[in-house]
Design a protein around this motif. Structure first.
Motif, PDB file in Angstrom:
ATOM      1  N   CYS A   6       0.812  -1.207   0.000  1.00  9.53           N
ATOM      2  CA  CYS A   6       0.000   0.000   0.000  1.00  9.53           C
ATOM      3  C   CYS A   6       0.854   1.270   0.000  1.00  9.53           C
ATOM      4  O   CYS A   6       0.380   2.341  -0.339  1.00  9.53           O
ATOM      5  CB  CYS A   6      -0.957  -0.006   1.187  1.00  9.53           C
ATOM      6  N   ASN A   7       2.132   1.167   0.371  1.00  2.93           N
ATOM      7  CA  ASN A   7       2.955   2.371   0.440  1.00  2.93           C
ATOM      8  C   ASN A   7       3.843   2.572  -0.779  1.00  2.93           C
ATOM      9  O   ASN A   7       4.793   3.334  -0.742  1.00  2.93           O
ATOM     10  CB  ASN A   7       3.838   2.326   1.702  1.00  2.93           C
ATOM     11  N   ARG A   8       3.515   1.906  -1.869  1.00  5.34           N
ATOM     12  CA  ARG A   8       4.435   1.948  -3.010  1.00  5.34           C
ATOM     13  C   ARG A   8       4.573   3.339  -3.609  1.00  5.34           C
ATOM     14  O   ARG A   8       5.557   3.632  -4.265  1.00  5.34           O
ATOM     15  CB  ARG A   8       4.006   0.956  -4.080  1.00  5.34           C
ATOM     16  N   PHE A   9       3.576   4.205  -3.418  1.00  9.50           N
ATOM     17  CA  PHE A   9       3.654   5.547  -3.986  1.00  9.50           C
ATOM     18  C   PHE A   9       4.114   6.598  -2.989  1.00  9.50           C
ATOM     19  O   PHE A   9       4.276   7.754  -3.333  1.00  9.50           O
ATOM     20  CB  PHE A   9       2.299   5.964  -4.549  1.00  9.50           C
ATOM     21  N   LYS A  10       4.246   6.205  -1.732  1.00 11.12           N
ATOM     22  CA  LYS A  10       4.665   7.184  -0.706  1.00 11.12           C
ATOM     23  C   LYS A  10       6.160   7.383  -0.795  1.00 11.12           C
ATOM     24  O   LYS A  10       6.922   6.418  -0.841  1.00 11.12           O
ATOM     25  CB  LYS A  10       4.307   6.664   0.688  1.00 11.12           C
ATOM     26  N   ILE A  11       6.590   8.622  -0.778  1.00  8.49           N
ATOM     27  CA  ILE A  11       8.029   8.864  -0.863  1.00  8.49           C
ATOM     28  C   ILE A  11       8.709   8.375   0.416  1.00  8.49           C
ATOM     29  O   ILE A  11       8.152   8.474   1.503  1.00  8.49           O
ATOM     30  CB  ILE A  11       8.355  10.351  -1.116  1.00  8.49           C
ATOM     31  N   ASP A  12       9.886   7.830   0.253  1.00  4.32           N
ATOM     32  CA  ASP A  12      10.690   7.377   1.395  1.00  4.32           C
ATOM     33  C   ASP A  12      12.110   7.897   1.158  1.00  4.32           C
ATOM     34  O   ASP A  12      12.984   7.182   0.664  1.00  4.32           O
ATOM     35  CB  ASP A  12      10.655   5.843   1.482  1.00  4.32           C
ATOM     36  N   PHE A  71       6.240  10.264  -6.302  1.00  2.00           N
ATOM     37  CA  PHE A  71       5.363   9.076  -6.336  1.00  2.00           C
ATOM     38  C   PHE A  71       6.138   7.799  -5.965  1.00  2.00           C
ATOM     39  O   PHE A  71       5.821   6.717  -6.451  1.00  2.00           O
ATOM     40  CB  PHE A  71       4.719   8.899  -7.722  1.00  2.00           C
ATOM     41  N   GLY A  72       7.151   7.948  -5.140  1.00  2.00           N
ATOM     42  CA  GLY A  72       7.904   6.770  -4.692  1.00  2.00           C
ATOM     43  C   GLY A  72       8.964   6.309  -5.687  1.00  2.00           C
ATOM     44  O   GLY A  72       9.611   5.276  -5.480  1.00  2.00           O
ATOM     45  N   ALA A  73       9.170   7.086  -6.754  1.00  2.00           N
ATOM     46  CA  ALA A  73      10.147   6.660  -7.770  1.00  2.00           C
ATOM     47  C   ALA A  73      11.587   6.735  -7.246  1.00  2.00           C
ATOM     48  O   ALA A  73      12.435   5.924  -7.634  1.00  2.00           O
ATOM     49  CB  ALA A  73      10.006   7.525  -9.020  1.00  2.00           C
ATOM     50  N   GLN A 107       3.861   7.996 -11.740  1.00  2.03           N
ATOM     51  CA  GLN A 107       2.701   8.892 -11.779  1.00  2.03           C
ATOM     52  C   GLN A 107       1.550   8.240 -12.554  1.00  2.03           C
ATOM     53  O   GLN A 107       0.395   8.287 -12.136  1.00  2.03           O
ATOM     54  CB  GLN A 107       3.099  10.211 -12.439  1.00  2.03           C
ATOM     55  N   MET A 108       1.882   7.601 -13.673  1.00  2.00           N
ATOM     56  CA  MET A 108       0.837   6.913 -14.446  1.00  2.00           C
ATOM     57  C   MET A 108       0.203   5.806 -13.623  1.00  2.00           C
ATOM     58  O   MET A 108      -1.013   5.621 -13.624  1.00  2.00           O
ATOM     59  CB  MET A 108       1.431   6.335 -15.737  1.00  2.00           C
ATOM     60  N   LEU A 109       1.054   5.058 -12.907  1.00  4.25           N
ATOM     61  CA  LEU A 109       0.530   3.979 -12.060  1.00  4.25           C
ATOM     62  C   LEU A 109      -0.417   4.518 -10.999  1.00  4.25           C
ATOM     63  O   LEU A 109      -1.440   3.912 -10.687  1.00  4.25           O
ATOM     64  CB  LEU A 109       1.686   3.253 -11.357  1.00  4.25           C
TER      65      LEU A 109
END
Ligand code: SF4
Ligand code: SF4
Length: 270
Positions: A6-12, A71-73, A107-109
């Protein structure tokens, strides 16, 4: 590493190497600390890739830094594609190219996943699932392959499906597709904008306080300084963390569950 969770898009940022602060061009006029060429580290980036003025970004009005969201990239590129290496150790030109592509793919994801959470049209959902699988496959390719990916071509196809999704979601919400328009600075006076489609609209400094925004579509809308203090956006569609970071909210603003409240909002009043 699985591309799930669920956290794949959260920046870390702790798992990144300051990629946004280095790879990207930015301008002082856009709320960054300096005019900087792409590929050059920001003057405030420390050797451990932390920001030396992180706690002062708000007081210094660094809106560009505050609003930026990858976006977590960043952590994906650092940890997954380059196996924990930073840009000082890796082929930095390649790493920066990969990062720029990965941000667009993430972002597309984000948008495709958001669409599938909202859609009821099973055929469209299946098509969107196909795009999600395709993008995840690209993200799992090697750095060289990722850098060579034709993101624009992919984006063109994705945007067509997202447009269909927006129309469908708007109709689901209010029975017809109500298209919103650019309204920078406008006071919406607590209007009921539920189901309205403000995708790609300019809403900078607009006053949305007290508006009803259930299933209102904000895909790509410019929300810089948009006043959402005390406003309920918990059921609005396609909002991103970057848009929220750029808007003016407070502790009473309600956000969708997948977004976080910017720390600076806690000191804001209605
Ligand atoms: S690229 Fe993303 S994860 Fe890396 S420092 Fe910037 S915001 Fe944080
Ligand atoms: S000021 Fe901090 S957050 Fe902004 S670009 Fe520089 S290092 Fe990054």
């Amino acid at each position: 590493m699985e591309y799930n969770g669920c956290n794949r898009f959260k920046i870390d940022c702790a798992k990144c190497c300051g990629l946004c602060c280095t790879a990207l061009y930015f301008a002082k006029s856009e709320g960054f600390p300096q005019n900087k060429a792409a590929g050059v580290p920001c003057q405030h980036l420390c050797v451990d890739f932390k920001c030396e003025i992180h706690d002062e970004l708000s007081s210094r009005k660094m809106k560009g830094c505050l609003a930026y969201d990858c976006f977590g990239a960043g952590q994906w590129v650092t940890q997954h594609v380059f196996k924990g290496a930073d840009w000082r150790q890796a082929d930095k030109a390649l790493m920066f190219d990969v990062f720029i592509k990965a941000v667009q793919l993430h972002q597309m994801l984000w948008y495709l996943s958001a669409a599938n959470d909202l859609l009821k049209d099973l055929k469209l959902m299946k098509e969107i699932d196909g795009y999600i699988d395709e993008i995840v496959e690209v993200l799992n390719e090697s750095a060289v392959q990722l850098a060579a990916c034709d993101v624009e071509k992919l984006r063109h196809r994705v945007n067509q499906r997202l447009k269909q999704a927006c129309d469908s979601i708007s109709c689901q919400a209010c029975g017809k597709h109500i298209i919103g328009h650019d309204a920078p600075g406008r006071n919406f006076k607590k209007a009921d904008l539920s189901g309205h489609d403000y995708s790609m609209c300019l809403l900078m400094a607009a006053d949305l306080r007290g508006c009803r925004l259930t299933m209102t579509n904000f895909l790509g809308a410019d929300l810089r300084d948009t006043d959402i203090r005390g406003t309920d956006l918990s059921h609005s569609c396609f909002l991103t963390q970057g848009q929220i970071n750029a808007a003016r909210g407070n502790a009473q603003t309600k956000l969708p569950a997948n977004l976080s409240m910017p720390a600076a909002w806690l000191n804001e009043t209605v």
